[in-house]
Scaffold this active site. Structure first.
Site, mmCIF file in Angstrom:
data_model
loop_
_atom_site.group_PDB
_atom_site.id
_atom_site.type_symbol
_atom_site.label_atom_id
_atom_site.label_comp_id
_atom_site.label_asym_id
_atom_site.label_seq_id
_atom_site.Cartn_x
_atom_site.Cartn_y
_atom_site.Cartn_z
ATOM 1 C CD GLU A 162 -102.415 64.011 -2.161
ATOM 2 O OE1 GLU A 162 -101.542 63.606 -2.923
ATOM 3 O OE2 GLU A 162 -102.742 65.227 -2.082
ATOM 4 C CE LYS A 222 -102.965 62.913 5.563
ATOM 5 N NZ LYS A 222 -103.523 62.917 4.267
ATOM 6 C CB CYS A 278 -108.105 61.237 7.108
ATOM 7 S SG CYS A 278 -107.421 60.543 5.609
#
Ligand code: UDX
Ligand code: UDX
Length: 465
Positions: A162, A222, A278
């Site tokens: 995501e 990612k 993140c």
């Protein structure tokens, strides 16, 4: 293969909004979001949409549209797994705080637990989708667990990272730059699984924006997308110190370099340091992977992005102490903002936590106003650092529900989050209510320096002398 029912394990910042949009755009697919946390599920089901556990502009409207129609939130994890053809894993993967890889590697405990649970429960074929950010080759481990503990059914593993950013999640989901789907491109079953997920996204994402790759490319993309973004922030933050030493203006430099179309203007906003769930975690992960492979230069290169971020936070706190005549003991410093960026109630890795901690070491009293973060959250963020007792934390840090109350009588203001409302305050009134000389340290560089100086503030923000 046409998917009719999906479940997602993990109703957090990623699982909740992502599944809400998938349900909104695919009314014929039943989407169930499950979580072990009963309070969280109760909040997702709350009739009053302002009580949703995740604050994200626009999310309430999407939930209102789909909830009860084809979007459900539940604690019945086993039932949801059994009834779904496709299962997303969207649980958190924090940095390990113990043992091998401590402080660097991702803790995959929750992901593994999910895999074991799926294996135990599933009695028909399932597609398992990794939504959590994971170290490269995690899919292999998941496959191993599923194949060796399962009931002999077929599992296909996909990686579908995501890229949504908090605060703009709904827009990022509605019009994503790209959707990335990694899977086994070498077998028919693998290709079928990939296509099944492509079909779900195709309901609203143009085909050319959906990329399919092998699983490892997807997993690595990612981690490295976040590393590249964070690297830009550390790069501009490193220049802010150089600008202060030379009299250059970091905003002017950012604008000048950002207008080079090869560089581009985004992620060049100087700050007191990046936060969020993140950036740091993913870079540490990348560093750990590189080290494990013996790629020391690669590891050190990326590690520097983290070190620069830490330096920027410390530099900001030290600048406050130095400017306030080298002592903040017993002085009040008002914080505007605690969240790691505007338009979210998320505080994970927020620079505010670390700056507060450093100032509290010097016995400063911190009064914080944030439009969305609760007092309980602020205390728990500080307690997590274990720098002092919980009692001391609550004595030194006070949360205020009104910005003017937070600032009244303070020696200085530190802007830690770039909430838009801060720009609209009555700054003359604020100045009048403070100790003099009154200082503003704008860690987000959002206030108008000239205006503040006209009023009488001494402005000492990031990137300025
Ligand atoms: C996500 C991703 O999963 C993470 O890997 C990525 O790096 C950041 O975004 P996020 O949605 O932000 O994490 O995490 P969080 O808001 O903490 O939500 C995770 C949810 O999973 C929590 O509600 C937790 O209760 C739930 N959970 C965790 C389970 O349901 N089962 C578990 O075994 C563990
Ligand atoms: C990030 C990625 O953008 C997203 O694609 C990924 O899925 C998750 O991680 P997020 O952490 O929600 O999203 O926020 P982001 O907007 O990337 O900001 C991260 C931090 O960098 C914030 O603290 C922000 O204030 C800071 N930042 C960002 C800067 O300091 N300067 C900038 O120019 C941009």
């Amino acid at each position: 293969m046409k998917i009719k029912s999906i479940c997602c394990i993990g109703a957090g910042y990623v699982g909740g909004p992502t599944m809400s949009v998938i349900a909104q755009k695919n009314p014929d697919i039943k989407v169930t979001v499950v979580d072990i946390d009963t309070q969280r599920i109760a909040d997702w089901n709350d009739k009053d949409l302002s009580n949703l556990p995740v604050y994200e502009p626009g999310l309430d409207e999407v939930v209102a549209q789909a909830r009860g129609r084809n979007l459900f939130f539940s604690n019945e994890i086993d039932v949801a797994i059994e009834n779904s053809e496709m299962i997303f894993i969207s649980v958190n993967t924090p940095t390990k705080t113990f043992g091998s890889g401590k402080g660097m590697a991702a803790d995959l405990k929750y992901v593994e637990l999910c895999a074991r649970q799926i294996a135990k429960v599933a009695v028909s074929d399932k597609i398992v989708v990794e939504k959590s950010t994971l170290p490269v080759k995690t899919a292999e481990s998941i496959q191993n667990i599923l194949d060796n503990t399962g009931n002999g059914v077929n599992f296909q593993i996909l990686s579908n990272p995501e890229f949504l950013a908090e605060g703009t999640a709904m827009r990022d989901l509605a019009v994503p730059d790209r959707v990335l789907i990694g899977g086994d491109l070498t077998t028919e079953k693998g290709k079928e699984a990939i296509q099944a997920l492509v079909d779900i996204y195709s309901s609203w994402v143009p085909k050319e924006n959906i990329l399919t790759t092998n699983v490892w490319s997807s997993e690595l993309s990612k981690l490295t997308a976040n590393a590249f973004l964070a690297q830009r922030v550390s790069s501009i933050n490193s220049l802010s110190e150089l600008c202060e030493a030379t009299g250059a203006n970091v905003d002017e430099v950012a604008k000048a370099i950002g207008m080079d179309s090869r560089i581009g203007p985004k992620f060049l906003q100087v700050s007191v340091g990046f936060g969020g769930s993140c950036f740091q975690k993913d870079i540490l992960n990348l560093v750990y992977i590189a080290k494990s492979l013996g790629l020391n230069e690669v590891a050190e290169y990326w590690h520097q992005v983290i070190l620069m971020n830490k330096h920027q936070r410390e530099r900001f706190a030290n600048n406050i102490i130095k400017t306030l005549f080298s002592t903040v003991s017993g002085k009040t410093i008002a914080f505007l903002g605690w969240a790691f960026k505007k338009d979210t109630n998320d505080t994970r890795e927020s620079a505010a936590i670390y700056v507060a901690d450093l100032l509290m070491d010097e016995q400063a009293i911190i009064k914080v106003y944030d439009p969305k973060v609760t007092a309980t959250q602020m205390q728990s963020d500080l307690n997590y650092l274990k720098s002092r007792s919980e009692e001391e934390n609550s004595n030194f840090l006070k949360t205020q529900n009104d910005p003017y109350n937070a600032i009244e009588g303070a020696h200085a203001i530190a802007v830690l989050t770039e909430w838009d409302e801060f720009k609209t305050y009555d700054w003359q009134r604020i100045y009048n209510s403070m100790q003099k000389p009154a200082f503003v340290f704008d860690g987000r560089n959002i206030l108008n320096q000239n205006h503040l100086e006209e009023i009488g503030f001494i402005y000492n923000g990031i990137g300025f002398k």
